[in-house]
Design a protein around this motif. Structure first.
Motif, PDB file in Angstrom:
ATOM      1  N   ARG A 116      32.254  37.098  42.284  1.00  0.00           N
ATOM      2  CA  ARG A 116      33.477  36.277  42.273  1.00  0.00           C
ATOM      3  C   ARG A 116      34.726  37.138  42.190  1.00  0.00           C
ATOM      4  NH1 ARG A 116      31.629  31.653  37.962  1.00  0.00           N
ATOM      5  NH2 ARG A 116      30.795  30.149  39.444  1.00  0.00           N
ATOM      6  N   ALA A 117      34.644  38.202  41.398  1.00  0.00           N
ATOM      7  CA  ALA A 117      35.810  39.094  41.286  1.00  0.00           C
ATOM      8  C   ALA A 117      36.121  39.716  42.651  1.00  0.00           C
ATOM      9  CB  ALA A 117      35.535  40.178  40.246  1.00  0.00           C
ATOM     10  N   ALA A 118      35.060  40.113  43.370  1.00  0.00           N
ATOM     11  CA  ALA A 118      35.266  40.713  44.698  1.00  0.00           C
ATOM     12  C   ALA A 118      35.832  39.681  45.673  1.00  0.00           C
ATOM     13  CB  ALA A 118      33.942  41.262  45.212  1.00  0.00           C
ATOM     14  N   LEU A 119      35.305  38.464  45.634  1.00  0.00           N
ATOM     15  CA  LEU A 119      35.801  37.420  46.539  1.00  0.00           C
ATOM     16  C   LEU A 119      37.248  37.066  46.215  1.00  0.00           C
ATOM     17  CD1 LEU A 119      32.669  35.083  46.789  1.00  0.00           C
ATOM     18  CD2 LEU A 119      33.654  36.493  48.603  1.00  0.00           C
ATOM     19  N   HIS A 120      37.566  37.110  44.921  1.00  0.00           N
ATOM     20  CA  HIS A 120      38.939  36.834  44.508  1.00  0.00           C
ATOM     21  C   HIS A 120      39.896  37.825  45.173  1.00  0.00           C
ATOM     22  CE1 HIS A 120      41.518  35.347  40.889  1.00  0.00           C
ATOM     23  NE2 HIS A 120      42.269  35.577  41.938  1.00  0.00           N
ATOM     24  N   GLU A 121      39.503  39.080  45.157  1.00  0.00           N
ATOM     25  CA  GLU A 121      40.340  40.110  45.798  1.00  0.00           C
ATOM     26  C   GLU A 121      40.420  39.881  47.304  1.00  0.00           C
ATOM     27  OE1 GLU A 121      42.130  42.407  44.429  1.00  0.00           O
ATOM     28  OE2 GLU A 121      41.434  42.108  42.355  1.00  0.00           O
ATOM     29  N   LEU A 122      39.263  39.627  47.911  1.00  0.00           N
ATOM     30  CA  LEU A 122      39.215  39.502  49.374  1.00  0.00           C
ATOM     31  C   LEU A 122      39.979  38.279  49.882  1.00  0.00           C
ATOM     32  CD1 LEU A 122      35.449  40.446  49.867  1.00  0.00           C
ATOM     33  CD2 LEU A 122      37.396  41.729  50.775  1.00  0.00           C
ATOM     34  N   LEU A 123      39.941  37.207  49.089  1.00  0.00           N
ATOM     35  CA  LEU A 123      40.563  35.956  49.546  1.00  0.00           C
ATOM     36  C   LEU A 123      41.926  35.712  48.901  1.00  0.00           C
ATOM     37  CD1 LEU A 123      37.347  33.739  49.490  1.00  0.00           C
ATOM     38  CD2 LEU A 123      38.509  34.659  51.507  1.00  0.00           C
ATOM     39  N   LEU A 124      42.442  36.708  48.218  1.00  0.00           N
ATOM     40  CA  LEU A 124      43.709  36.527  47.490  1.00  0.00           C
ATOM     41  C   LEU A 124      44.853  35.990  48.368  1.00  0.00           C
ATOM     42  CD1 LEU A 124      44.914  36.757  44.701  1.00  0.00           C
ATOM     43  CD2 LEU A 124      45.567  39.119  45.218  1.00  0.00           C
ATOM     44  N   PRO A 125      44.966  36.454  49.623  1.00  0.00           N
ATOM     45  CA  PRO A 125      46.071  35.913  50.438  1.00  0.00           C
ATOM     46  C   PRO A 125      46.030  34.398  50.595  1.00  0.00           C
ATOM     47  CG  PRO A 125      45.067  37.813  51.512  1.00  0.00           C
ATOM     48  CD  PRO A 125      44.195  37.475  50.350  1.00  0.00           C
ATOM     49  N   TYR A 126      44.868  33.804  50.431  1.00  0.00           N
ATOM     50  CA  TYR A 126      44.739  32.360  50.663  1.00  0.00           C
ATOM     51  C   TYR A 126      44.731  31.536  49.381  1.00  0.00           C
ATOM     52  CZ  TYR A 126      43.159  34.713  54.811  1.00  0.00           C
ATOM     53  OH  TYR A 126      43.090  35.563  55.880  1.00  0.00           O
ATOM     54  N   VAL A 127      44.644  32.206  48.243  1.00  0.00           N
ATOM     55  CA  VAL A 127      44.544  31.446  46.991  1.00  0.00           C
ATOM     56  C   VAL A 127      45.652  31.801  46.001  1.00  0.00           C
ATOM     57  CG1 VAL A 127      42.032  31.253  47.204  1.00  0.00           C
ATOM     58  CG2 VAL A 127      43.003  33.146  45.885  1.00  0.00           C
ATOM     59  N   ARG A 128      46.546  32.727  46.379  1.00  0.00           N
ATOM     60  CA  ARG A 128      47.527  33.234  45.421  1.00  0.00           C
ATOM     61  C   ARG A 128      48.411  32.107  44.885  1.00  0.00           C
ATOM     62  NH1 ARG A 128      49.940  37.565  48.183  1.00  0.00           N
ATOM     63  NH2 ARG A 128      48.469  39.025  47.239  1.00  0.00           N
ATOM     64  N   VAL A 129      48.601  32.172  43.594  1.00  0.00           N
ATOM     65  CA  VAL A 129      49.469  31.188  42.935  1.00  0.00           C
ATOM     66  C   VAL A 129      50.889  31.720  42.961  1.00  0.00           C
ATOM     67  CG1 VAL A 129      50.025  30.103  40.726  1.00  0.00           C
ATOM     68  CG2 VAL A 129      47.640  30.338  41.432  1.00  0.00           C
ATOM     69  N   ARG A 130      51.818  30.868  43.395  1.00  0.00           N
ATOM     70  CA  ARG A 130      53.229  31.289  43.408  1.00  0.00           C
ATOM     71  C   ARG A 130      53.758  31.289  41.990  1.00  0.00           C
ATOM     72  NH1 ARG A 130      55.990  27.630  47.895  1.00  0.00           N
ATOM     73  NH2 ARG A 130      54.511  26.134  47.067  1.00  0.00           N
ATOM     74  N   SER A 131      54.197  32.454  41.521  1.00  0.00           N
ATOM     75  CA  SER A 131      54.786  32.499  40.173  1.00  0.00           C
ATOM     76  C   SER A 131      56.248  32.110  40.268  1.00  0.00           C
ATOM     77  CB  SER A 131      54.631  33.885  39.566  1.00  0.00           C
ATOM     78  OG  SER A 131      55.222  34.837  40.407  1.00  0.00           O
ATOM     79  N   ALA A 132      56.791  31.655  39.122  1.00  0.00           N
ATOM     80  CA  ALA A 132      58.161  31.121  39.103  1.00  0.00           C
ATOM     81  C   ALA A 132      59.169  32.102  39.689  1.00  0.00           C
ATOM     82  CB  ALA A 132      58.546  30.760  37.679  1.00  0.00           C
ATOM     83  N   GLY A 133      59.123  33.372  39.238  1.00  0.00           N
ATOM     84  CA  GLY A 133      60.137  34.306  39.721  1.00  0.00           C
ATOM     85  C   GLY A 133      59.570  35.376  40.623  1.00  0.00           C
ATOM     86  N   GLY A 134      58.246  35.366  40.814  1.00  0.00           N
ATOM     87  CA  GLY A 134      57.601  36.454  41.537  1.00  0.00           C
ATOM     88  C   GLY A 134      57.599  36.241  43.036  1.00  0.00           C
ATOM     89  N   PRO A 135      57.132  37.247  43.758  1.00  0.00           N
ATOM     90  CA  PRO A 135      57.132  37.172  45.204  1.00  0.00           C
ATOM     91  C   PRO A 135      55.973  36.383  45.779  1.00  0.00           C
ATOM     92  CG  PRO A 135      56.269  39.295  44.518  1.00  0.00           C
ATOM     93  CD  PRO A 135      56.618  38.544  43.288  1.00  0.00           C
ATOM     94  N   GLY A 136      54.878  36.143  45.006  1.00  0.00           N
ATOM     95  CA  GLY A 136      53.658  35.450  45.455  1.00  0.00           C
ATOM     96  C   GLY A 136      53.824  34.617  46.698  1.00  0.00           C
ATOM     97  N   GLY A 137      52.985  33.840  47.021  1.00  0.00           N
ATOM     98  CA  GLY A 137      53.081  32.960  48.167  1.00  0.00           C
ATOM     99  C   GLY A 137      51.810  32.226  48.349  1.00  0.00           C
TER     100      GLY A 137
END
Lengths: 202, 155
Positions: free
Chosen positions: A180-201
């Motif tokens: 799961r940790a590896a999949l989290h890294e691999l799929l991060l572009p599709y699951v990233r949580v937008r933080s209030a002040g951060g650049p996320g997306g």
């Protein structure tokens, strides 16, 4: 009333070959789906599924019912998938970064992340995103992949996976955690949580 | 942060009520942890949302076609009354009895034999008689059965 797996097995062991058809029809979808997820699908998946059932049939006289038929079937399936993976590993493979654009019929395009603002349970995967998820699964080592496929995709319990793969439950947990940790890294572009002040997306 | 094991236990609903409550408090207090947990949940959703692959319509037929050409995987259960096995059993019995009778009887052995109680002797004889009956009824007329009978009576 449907006969149980064990009843069908005993009928086959008594010489009723056609009873094996009941087991095939009951499990062919799960085995085929597991094979597709472990190998990436393709035309070989049907051949490998057929190989699984033939192997199970040929060794059915050694089945004593100590484990459930399903567990035994998954063990044979997992072993054959590993064999196939090792054979395939000898052939050159092409891997692609998940960040790289996907080539489509009209040229290259970026895979869009789902709209997580709606109810996540209603988020549908586009064909392209499905391909990205499948690709991420295939990038895992076969040991990690087997565990995460069985648990997160097929709903087997830790104990069932441990029995199918002949490993301790603790190993199942640690492999699942790493997968799961590896999949989290691999799929991060599709699951990233937008933080209030951060650049996320998305 | 992505390697916080509690997140995975939370995803699998394997936290006890107390642990779940404490984790909820952490989620509320730590935005970074909350974001990671949400991302982990989304990953799990992406996996679960993958459609199930459908096997080809003729897969089961193809499998059964191949199965029908293979020998049936019948289980052979051990049965002592099968002629060949019964013969082996009778032969082994005769061999054991012959070996017992051929061993030179010295004083020690005689002494040991006399130390058998009458109950022991009767028990052994009953066992041998029962066994002889079983073998002889299964193998009526065979030489092995006759030899087993002779040996039993001699004993």
């Amino acid at each position: 009333m449907q006969p149980t797996d064990l009843e069908l097995v005993e009928r086959v062991q008594s010489g009723d070959t056609e009873a094996f058809g009941g087991l095939v029809r009951r499990y062919q979808q799960r085995v085929y789906s597991h094979v597709c997820r472990m190998t990436g699908g393709g035309e070989d998946a049907a051949d490998l599924t057929q190989e699984v059932f033939v192997k199970v049939y040929n060794s059915l006289n050694r089945f004593r019912g100590q484990a459930s038929f399903q567990t035994w079937l998954f063990r044979v399936t997992a072993n054959l998938c590993v064999d196939r993976h090792r054979r395939a590993a000898r052939a050159p493979q092409v891997t692609r970064s998940l960040d790289a654009p996907v080539a489509g019929e009209d040229g290259e395009f970026e895979v869009e992340a789902p709209d997580w603002e709606q109810n996540p349970e209603q988020v549908l995967l586009t064909a392209e995103l499905q391909q990205e998820v499948r690709s991420a699964i295939l990038q895992l080592s076969e040991k990690l992949r087997a565990v995460v496929v069985m648990h997160d995709l097929e709903g087997l319990s830790y104990e069932e996976i441990a029995a199918a793969l002949a490993i301790p439950v603790g190993t199942v947990k640690s492999r699942l955690f790493n997968a799961r940790a590896a999949l989290h890294e691999l799929l991060l572009p599709y699951v990233r949580v937008r933080s209030a002040g951060g650049p996320g997306g998305k | 942060m992505r390697r916080d094991k509690t997140i995975h236990a939370w995803l699998d609903q394997r936290l006890s009520p107390g642990e779940r409550e404490r984790f909820a408090e952490r989620l509320a207090a730590e935005p970074e942890l909350a974001a990671t947990a949400e991302e982990a949940r989304r990953v799990q959703h992406l996996l679960r949302a993958l459609p199930v692959d459908q096997p080809p319509a003729d897969l089961a037929d193809n499998i059964m076609r191949q199965i029908r050409t293979a020998p049936a995987p019948m289980v052979r259960r051990w049965a002592w009354w099968q002629p060949s096995r019964a013969m082996m059993l009778a032969g082994a019995t005769v061999a054991v009895l012959a070996a017992v009778m051929l061993v030179p009887r010295d004083e020690t052995a005689t002494l040991a034999a006399t130390q058998l109680t009458e109950t022991d002797r009767r028990f052994v004889q009953e066992c041998l008689r029962d066994y002889h009956y079983e073998v002889s009824t299964r193998l009526a007329g065979s030489g092995a059965a006759q030899r087993a009978a002779d040996a039993t009576l001699e004993f």
